[in-house]
Motif scaffolding. Structure first.
Motif, PDB file in Angstrom:
ATOM      1  N   GLN A 106       0.238   2.313  -6.971  1.00  0.00           N
ATOM      2  CA  GLN A 106       0.121   0.945  -6.453  1.00  0.00           C
ATOM      3  C   GLN A 106      -1.108   0.743  -5.580  1.00  0.00           C
ATOM      4  OE1 GLN A 106       3.801  -1.186  -5.354  1.00  0.00           O
ATOM      5  NE2 GLN A 106       4.874   0.719  -5.839  1.00  0.00           N
ATOM      6  N   ASP A 107      -1.563   1.786  -4.911  1.00  0.00           N
ATOM      7  CA  ASP A 107      -2.774   1.659  -4.098  1.00  0.00           C
ATOM      8  C   ASP A 107      -3.989   1.392  -4.982  1.00  0.00           C
ATOM      9  OD1 ASP A 107      -1.382   2.051  -1.735  1.00  0.00           O
ATOM     10  OD2 ASP A 107      -1.752   4.215  -1.695  1.00  0.00           O
ATOM     11  N   LEU A 108      -4.080   2.121  -6.112  1.00  0.00           N
ATOM     12  CA  LEU A 108      -5.193   1.895  -7.038  1.00  0.00           C
ATOM     13  C   LEU A 108      -5.104   0.525  -7.694  1.00  0.00           C
ATOM     14  CD1 LEU A 108      -5.688   5.323  -8.904  1.00  0.00           C
ATOM     15  CD2 LEU A 108      -7.177   4.274  -7.188  1.00  0.00           C
ATOM     16  N   TYR A 157      -8.189  -2.061  -7.327  1.00  0.00           N
ATOM     17  CA  TYR A 157      -8.979  -2.457  -8.490  1.00  0.00           C
ATOM     18  C   TYR A 157      -8.725  -3.900  -8.915  1.00  0.00           C
ATOM     19  CZ  TYR A 157     -10.238   2.481  -8.931  1.00  0.00           C
ATOM     20  OH  TYR A 157     -10.721   3.753  -8.713  1.00  0.00           O
ATOM     21  N   THR A 158      -7.537  -4.421  -8.639  1.00  0.00           N
ATOM     22  CA  THR A 158      -7.309  -5.840  -8.914  1.00  0.00           C
ATOM     23  C   THR A 158      -8.148  -6.690  -7.977  1.00  0.00           C
ATOM     24  OG1 THR A 158      -5.025  -5.332  -9.575  1.00  0.00           O
ATOM     25  CG2 THR A 158      -5.570  -7.632  -9.218  1.00  0.00           C
ATOM     26  N   ARG A 159      -8.187  -6.322  -6.702  1.00  0.00           N
ATOM     27  CA  ARG A 159      -9.024  -7.063  -5.746  1.00  0.00           C
ATOM     28  C   ARG A 159     -10.498  -6.974  -6.131  1.00  0.00           C
ATOM     29  NH1 ARG A 159      -5.623  -4.699  -1.698  1.00  0.00           N
ATOM     30  NH2 ARG A 159      -7.270  -3.193  -1.189  1.00  0.00           N
ATOM     31  N   ALA A 204       3.687  -4.161 -11.011  1.00  0.00           N
ATOM     32  CA  ALA A 204       3.334  -5.499 -11.486  1.00  0.00           C
ATOM     33  C   ALA A 204       3.212  -6.469 -10.323  1.00  0.00           C
ATOM     34  CB  ALA A 204       4.383  -5.989 -12.480  1.00  0.00           C
ATOM     35  N   MET A 205       4.156  -6.393  -9.384  1.00  0.00           N
ATOM     36  CA  MET A 205       4.082  -7.231  -8.192  1.00  0.00           C
ATOM     37  C   MET A 205       2.809  -6.967  -7.406  1.00  0.00           C
ATOM     38  SD  MET A 205       6.283  -9.542  -7.310  1.00  0.00           S
ATOM     39  CE  MET A 205       5.984  -9.498  -5.548  1.00  0.00           C
ATOM     40  N   THR A 206       2.419  -5.701  -7.304  1.00  0.00           N
ATOM     41  CA  THR A 206       1.193  -5.345  -6.570  1.00  0.00           C
ATOM     42  C   THR A 206      -0.024  -5.983  -7.225  1.00  0.00           C
ATOM     43  OG1 THR A 206       2.154  -3.243  -5.855  1.00  0.00           O
ATOM     44  CG2 THR A 206      -0.244  -3.412  -5.817  1.00  0.00           C
TER      45      THR A 206
END
Length: 325
Positions: free
Chosen positions: A161-163, A167-169, A194-196
């Motif tokens: 979830q950290d990655l 990477y989404t940001r 998915a929520m992250t």
């Protein structure tokens, strides 16, 4: 007698995905069947609404041969399951984005998704910017390719979830386009990653990518298939056999209250219009197809569209919105 065109007898199959009109819900998945200008042109001419172009990266992968293994189906020359060792597009990022630019210029009404994968935040941002500049309609973050050899790539991201957040940001920093997070099934619970992704800038979700697998063993040299000079590796499993797994994950995402209203791309074992309908009934807005195209060709789109349309006409359903979920 008045002639009735084939099109006039079809139900309205258009959908709206993240504010973008798609003439029907059927897309090619990011895969070998959507990896060149000519392939995508052939698909568009056949009637596919869009393509998710094979994943673009600055990482230059070297493909092996052979890299596929098929488990036979009940009919001659058919298969129920398919293993691949495909990695990313063999072309440079610049070449691929030029192909996307040319495709959008020739087919402005078709929807083009740029699937991308970076090795660090800067690469995700730059790739996202290049995708928008090339004219892509959406960006798909490949958080789920099961056969990347290096850490921090592919399904490693989808399990961390950290990655995903990082990477989404980074992708959102590079583009204003809608972002699709493509999730991995190689995990017990998909809702939290998915929520992250959604919390950090993604607008929609795609599920599933292929399942890590070993299909069978070569009993002469004890390598698993595909046998590459006596060596092999764990690869991604697709085809009709993974459809129940895909439907389970789609159900989980669609029924999870914090994800209510998030558009879903359904992927995994779609071969018939009935398969497509299953995904729509569980909550998908649009669908991506790969393995059945490899098996039957791009013209499978005729079966998918006509079957779904006839079903809708028979049940007096005006649009796919009435069926979704």
């Amino acid at each position: 007698m008045k002639n009735i065109s084939r099109e006039s007898t079809q139900a309205e199959l258009s959908v709206n995905f993240c504010g973008i009109r798609c003439e029907n819900p059927f897309f090619l998945a990011s895969s070998p069947v959507a990896s060149s200008f000519e392939m995508c042109c052939h698909a568009f001419d056949a009637g596919w609404a869009g393509v998710s172009y094979k994943t673009i990266s600055f990482y230059q992968s070297r493909e092996v041969s052979p890299r596929f293994d098929a488990l036979p189906g009940e009919h001659p020359f058919s298969f129920c399951g398919f293993k691949n060792l495909e990695q990313l597009s063999p072309h440079s990022a610049e070449e691929n984005f030029e192909i996307i630019r040319r495709l959008k210029e020739r087919y402005p009404e078709k929807v083009i998704i740029a699937s991308i994968m970076g090795r660090n935040c800067d690469e995700w941002t730059v790739l996202a910017r290049m995708a928008e500049e090339a004219g892509a309609d959406l960006i798909e973050c490949n958080f789920s390719c099961p056969q990347m050899a290096k850490q921090g790539l592919g399904s490693d991201i989808g399990q961390d979830q950290d990655l995903i957040a990082l990477y989404t940001r980074a992708t959102r920093k590079g583009s204003r386009l809608p972002i699709i997070a493509k999730m991995t099934p190689n995990i017990g619970n998909m809702e939290l990653p998915a929520m992250t992704a959604i919390a950090n800038g993604a607008n929609s979700l795609a599920a599933i990518n292929t399942v890590k697998s070993i299909t069978r063993i070569n009993t002469e040299n004890f390598s698993s298939y595909p046998d590459i000079g006596g060596q092999s590796a764990v690869g991604g499993y697709s085809g009709q056999a993974v459809k129940p797994i895909a439907l389970r994950f789609i159900r989980d995402l669609a029924s999870y209250p914090p994800l209510k209203g998030i558009p879903l791309f359904g992927i995994g074992g779609i071969t018939t219009w009935q398969d497509a309908l299953d995904f729509i009934l569980l909550g998908c807005t649009a669908l991506q197809v790969c393995t059945s195209v490899m098996e039957y060709g791009y013209r499978i789109i005729d079966h998918l569209k006509e079957g779904l349309s006839i079903y809708m006409k028979q049940h007096d359903i005006a649009s796919l919105d009435e069926l979704r979920g």
